[in-house]
Design an enzyme around this catalytic site. Structure first.
Site, PDB file in Angstrom:
ATOM      1  N   ASN A   1       0.589  -1.201   0.083  1.00 35.31           N
ATOM      2  CA  ASN A   1       0.054   0.084   0.105  1.00 35.31           C
ATOM      3  C   ASN A   1       0.935   1.347   0.130  1.00 35.31           C
ATOM      4  O   ASN A   1       2.177   1.036   0.407  1.00 35.31           O
ATOM      5  CB  ASN A   1      -0.895   0.138   1.308  1.00 35.31           C
ATOM      6  CG  ASN A   1      -1.909  -1.188   1.043  1.00 35.31           C
ATOM      7  OD1 ASN A   1      -2.576  -1.515   0.061  1.00 35.31           O
ATOM      8  ND2 ASN A   1      -2.366  -1.820   2.163  1.00 35.31           N
ATOM      9  N   CYS A   2       0.066   2.346  -0.229  1.00 35.41           N
ATOM     10  CA  CYS A   2       0.895   3.599  -0.334  1.00 35.41           C
ATOM     11  C   CYS A   2       1.708   3.816   1.133  1.00 35.41           C
ATOM     12  O   CYS A   2       1.488   3.420   1.953  1.00 35.41           O
ATOM     13  CB  CYS A   2      -0.140   4.682  -0.408  1.00 35.41           C
ATOM     14  SG  CYS A   2       0.153   6.549  -0.488  1.00 35.41           S
ATOM     15  N   PRO A   3       2.741   4.292   0.656  1.00 35.56           N
ATOM     16  CA  PRO A   3       3.382   4.844  -0.541  1.00 35.56           C
ATOM     17  C   PRO A   3       4.377   3.840  -1.188  1.00 35.56           C
ATOM     18  O   PRO A   3       5.039   4.203  -2.365  1.00 35.56           O
ATOM     19  CB  PRO A   3       4.452   6.068  -0.030  1.00 35.56           C
ATOM     20  CG  PRO A   3       4.878   5.220   1.353  1.00 35.56           C
ATOM     21  CD  PRO A   3       3.896   4.660   1.845  1.00 35.56           C
TER      22      PRO A   3
ATOM     23  N   ASP B   1      -3.234  -1.713  -4.702  1.00 32.84           N
ATOM     24  CA  ASP B   1      -3.715  -0.740  -3.971  1.00 32.84           C
ATOM     25  C   ASP B   1      -4.488   0.133  -5.154  1.00 32.84           C
ATOM     26  O   ASP B   1      -3.692   0.695  -5.927  1.00 32.84           O
ATOM     27  CB  ASP B   1      -2.516  -0.153  -3.531  1.00 32.84           C
ATOM     28  CG  ASP B   1      -3.051   1.204  -2.521  1.00 32.84           C
ATOM     29  OD1 ASP B   1      -4.093   1.392  -2.514  1.00 32.84           O
ATOM     30  OD2 ASP B   1      -2.122   2.024  -2.267  1.00 32.84           O
TER      31      ASP B   1
END
Length: 80
Positions: A16-18, A43
């Site tokens: 997931n981010c980042p 994501d």
């Protein structure tokens, strides 16, 4: 038909981010000018995150994005 040929594929599924953006930058930095990196992500935020990153980063161009059932595919070209 696309106007690019994939040079390398980066699998960031499950991250997931980042991390998709971080891993994309690390990988694209190692490629030759003109190379196209295919990024496979799960994501949903990667659609906007990678687009925004490419728009604000010199030397890269987001050439395509495809939204699949569970995987988001991004194509980033190194332009310098």
């Amino acid at each position: 038909m696309t106007d690019y040929e994939v040079t390398e594929t980066l699998d960031v599924k499950g991250q997931n981010c980042p991390m998709p953006v971080v891993k994309t930058k690390q990988t694209i930095d190692k490629l030759e000018e003109g190379a196209v990196l295919e990024v496979l992500a799960t994501d949903p935020g990667s659609m906007s995150d990678l687009g925004g990153w490419a728009d604000t980063t010199a030397g890269v161009e987001l050439v395509d994005q495809q939204e699949g059932d569970e995987v988001y595919t991004h194509y980033v070209r190194k332009t310098e």
